[in-house]
Enzyme design. Structure first.
Site, PDB file in Angstrom:
ATOM      1  N   HIS A 248      -7.897 -34.619 -37.455  1.00  9.69           N
ATOM      2  CA  HIS A 248      -8.968 -33.981 -37.177  1.00  9.69           C
ATOM      3  C   HIS A 248      -9.283 -32.640 -37.790  1.00  9.69           C
ATOM      4  O   HIS A 248      -8.437 -32.162 -38.542  1.00  9.69           O
ATOM      5  CB  HIS A 248      -8.923 -33.606 -35.595  1.00  9.69           C
ATOM      6  CG  HIS A 248      -7.778 -32.641 -35.007  1.00  9.69           C
ATOM      7  ND1 HIS A 248      -6.626 -32.798 -35.088  1.00  9.69           N
ATOM      8  CD2 HIS A 248      -8.022 -31.247 -34.740  1.00  9.69           C
ATOM      9  CE1 HIS A 248      -5.945 -31.666 -34.664  1.00  9.69           C
ATOM     10  NE2 HIS A 248      -6.836 -30.722 -34.869  1.00  9.69           N
ATOM     11  N   ASP A 250     -10.449 -28.420 -36.714  1.00 11.36           N
ATOM     12  CA  ASP A 250     -10.682 -27.744 -35.625  1.00 11.36           C
ATOM     13  C   ASP A 250     -12.064 -27.147 -35.728  1.00 11.36           C
ATOM     14  O   ASP A 250     -12.655 -27.067 -36.995  1.00 11.36           O
ATOM     15  CB  ASP A 250     -10.009 -26.300 -35.580  1.00 11.36           C
ATOM     16  CG  ASP A 250      -8.428 -26.853 -35.296  1.00 11.36           C
ATOM     17  OD1 ASP A 250      -8.122 -27.975 -34.825  1.00 11.36           O
ATOM     18  OD2 ASP A 250      -7.661 -25.900 -35.487  1.00 11.36           O
ATOM     19  N   HIS A 305      -6.234 -31.845 -40.654  1.00 15.35           N
ATOM     20  CA  HIS A 305      -4.770 -31.817 -40.114  1.00 15.35           C
ATOM     21  C   HIS A 305      -4.465 -32.685 -38.856  1.00 15.35           C
ATOM     22  O   HIS A 305      -5.334 -33.467 -38.379  1.00 15.35           O
ATOM     23  CB  HIS A 305      -4.410 -30.210 -39.834  1.00 15.35           C
ATOM     24  CG  HIS A 305      -5.184 -29.779 -38.705  1.00 15.35           C
ATOM     25  ND1 HIS A 305      -6.276 -29.149 -38.765  1.00 15.35           N
ATOM     26  CD2 HIS A 305      -4.874 -29.636 -37.286  1.00 15.35           C
ATOM     27  CE1 HIS A 305      -7.067 -28.691 -37.704  1.00 15.35           C
ATOM     28  NE2 HIS A 305      -5.888 -28.947 -36.664  1.00 15.35           N
ATOM     29  N   ARG A 315       8.538 -30.455 -29.573  1.00 16.43           N
ATOM     30  CA  ARG A 315       7.957 -29.472 -30.182  1.00 16.43           C
ATOM     31  C   ARG A 315       6.739 -29.028 -29.591  1.00 16.43           C
ATOM     32  O   ARG A 315       5.878 -29.843 -28.734  1.00 16.43           O
ATOM     33  CB  ARG A 315       7.416 -30.055 -31.635  1.00 16.43           C
ATOM     34  CG  ARG A 315       6.463 -29.272 -32.240  1.00 16.43           C
ATOM     35  CD  ARG A 315       6.107 -29.642 -33.603  1.00 16.43           C
ATOM     36  NE  ARG A 315       5.213 -28.681 -34.469  1.00 16.43           N
ATOM     37  CZ  ARG A 315       4.038 -28.328 -34.338  1.00 16.43           C
ATOM     38  NH1 ARG A 315       3.495 -29.323 -33.646  1.00 16.43           N
ATOM     39  NH2 ARG A 315       3.462 -27.492 -34.940  1.00 16.43           N
TER      40      ARG A 315
HETATM   41  O1  LIG Z   1       0.399 -28.890 -32.709  1.00 14.21           O
HETATM   42  C1  LIG Z   1       0.022 -28.259 -33.784  1.00 14.21           C
HETATM   43  O2  LIG Z   1       0.540 -27.687 -34.302  1.00 14.21           O
HETATM   44  C2  LIG Z   1      -1.598 -28.195 -33.851  1.00 14.21           C
HETATM   45  C3  LIG Z   1      -2.487 -28.554 -32.717  1.00 14.21           C
HETATM   46  C4  LIG Z   1      -3.705 -28.884 -33.341  1.00 14.21           C
HETATM   47  O3  LIG Z   1      -4.195 -29.038 -34.249  1.00 14.21           O
HETATM   48  C5  LIG Z   1      -4.847 -28.553 -32.247  1.00 14.21           C
HETATM   49  O4  LIG Z   1      -4.365 -28.195 -31.091  1.00 14.21           O
HETATM   50  O5  LIG Z   1      -6.037 -28.362 -32.640  1.00 14.21           O
HETATM   51 FE   LIG Z   2      -6.264 -28.598 -34.656  1.00 14.42          FE
END
Ligand SMILES: O=C(O)CCC(=O)C(=O)O
Ligand SMILES: [Fe+2]
Length: 400
Positions: A248, A250, A305, A315
């Site tokens: 996706h 952001d 990403h 994690r």
């Molecule tokens: O978990 C992560 O490192 C990234 C999370 C992410 O891309 C998001 O919450 O939009």
């Molecule tokens: Fe994200």
């Protein structure tokens, strides 16, 4: 309790909420088959979408020291502006140190979220995501993705005025009389993030060399919605078959605390790379996001990403964003459009843009609002994201 920040009514009938694992008796990551932990078949993604780059094949993305911004050292600040500018153009993401959020504030927020994610499902259910009203609460990894991801997330979007009550409410539901640690930790963390966000925003405006900065400043003035989102990725018996968080971009500038464990991957020049989380260094990963890509006339890039899992360690990440009200007109800064730099994006209202994302077009939904029509569609496919709609055959297959 009613939350102040609700989706406009157009959003209140999402087609089908994705599976919420917390409503299952056992979480998929704890289910044993023949005495062994195995990935349930329903979590296995189609071949073409399985991650091929491991969580720890690290690359270093630009690392920027923000210290001069706190001391007022003008020469140092000019250097930071240049570094941020280059990173936004080339990567759409970078890491920062000396951002101003103290170590202990970060550690408390991380500890609070660890306690949340370790709660039993029946408690998490008390804070289950509200798919009708506002998407706040506990639920599956990405609410944009109909396939099963190896993660869960806790999130809320709210105005500053509503924030304390929202956090207290979740604290009460999750921890009852023991809510204080959680509530204080999250409130403190949000305050720290607000300062960093304004700082980065300022660097972005300087980097783009915009003379009249009111176009950008309007974005963060008035009744801005702040988003808090924490992601939890349990260890996975077979990371090559699953996706932690779907591909996706952001929507808005994101300040992501990656934690100590790898898994966050970005795409650069068509190649997936695992970002080194820089264990123990108190970094934040800054994602530029779609809105700035549009405002900057595509000079600054919104990074594609996703997150992959590993077999050993859980994690946790924490991502904070801010966005203007839903009726905010998203458009390109007039100063950044000229003969050499023709306008790439059609203006769009924030809520229309979000509606496109919520329909399942999870990655750079540019086809809906570029002046050139479908020109950028390729990018989504390059990112291995074949979700073009929830009726996409591969999605249906992945869900079955
Ligand atoms: O978990 C992560 O490192 C990234 C999370 C992410 O891309 C998001 O919450 O939009
Ligand atoms: Fe994200």
């Amino acid at each position: 309790m009613g939350l102040e920040t609700e989706f406009p009514s157009e959003f209140q009938t999402p087609a089908a909420p994705p599976t919420v694992y917390v409503d299952e008796k056992e979480q998929p990551w704890d289910v044993k088959q023949g005495g062994e932990l195995k990935v349930p078949e329903s979590f296995v993604w189609p071949d073409a979408m399985q991650p091929k780059v491991a969580f720890n094949e690290y690359v270093d993305v630009p690392l920027i020291d923000l210290a001069p911004c706190h001391t007022g050292d003008e020469i140092g600040i000019q250097k930071v502006v240049k570094e941020v500018d280059a990173a936004c153009r080339e990567w759409g993401a970078f890491q920062v140190i000396n951002h101003g959020i103290p170590d202990d504030v970060v550690l408390r927020a991380r500890e609070a979220m660890k306690r949340v994610f370790h709660l039993p499902p029946e408690i998490k259910l008390k804070a289950q995501r509200d798919y009708i009203k506002n998407y706040n609460g506990f639920g599956a990894g990405s609410m944009l993705c109909p396939s099963k991801q190896w993660s869960e997330a806790f999130q809320f979007l709210m105005t500053d005025e509503a924030a304390p009550a929202v956090i207290d409410d979740y604290g009460e539901r999750l921890f009852g009389d023991d809510k204080e640690f959680f509530c204080n930790a999250i409130k403190e963390y949000l305050i720290g993030n607000d300062k960093v966000r304004l700082l980065i925003w300022d660097l972005v405006i300087k980097g783009l060399k915009v003379k009249n900065d009111s176009f950008f400043k309007k974005y963060l003035s008035g009744s801005v919605n702040k988003g808090f989102r924490s992601n939890y990725y349990p260890p996975c018996p077979d990371p090559s078959k699953v996706v932690g968080l779907v591909v996706h971009t952001d929507s808005t500038l994101g300040l992501v605390q990656l934690g100590d464990v790898g898994g966050y991957q970005l795409m650069k020049d068509g190649v997936w790379m695992s970002v080194n989380p820089r264990k123990g260094e108190n970094t934040l990963c800054i994602n530029i996001g779609d809105y700035i890509e549009v405002m900057s006339n595509n000079q600054y890039k919104s990074v594609i990403h996703r997150v992959v899992t590993n077999t050993e360690e859980e994690r946790i990440s924490i991502d904070c964003v801010a966005q203007p009200p839903w009726d905010f007109p998203l458009s390109t800064c007039p100063e950044l459009i000229d003969e050499d730099h023709p306008q790439i994006y059609k203006p769009i209202i924030g809520k229309e843009y979000q509606a496109v994302k919520l329909e399942g077009h999870v990655c750079r939904p540019q086809k809906f609002f570029t002046v050139a029509g479908d020109a950028h569609l390729e990018l989504r496919h390059a990112a291995g994201n074949v979700f073009s709609s929830t009726s996409d055959p591969s999605v249906v297959a992945a869900r079955a």
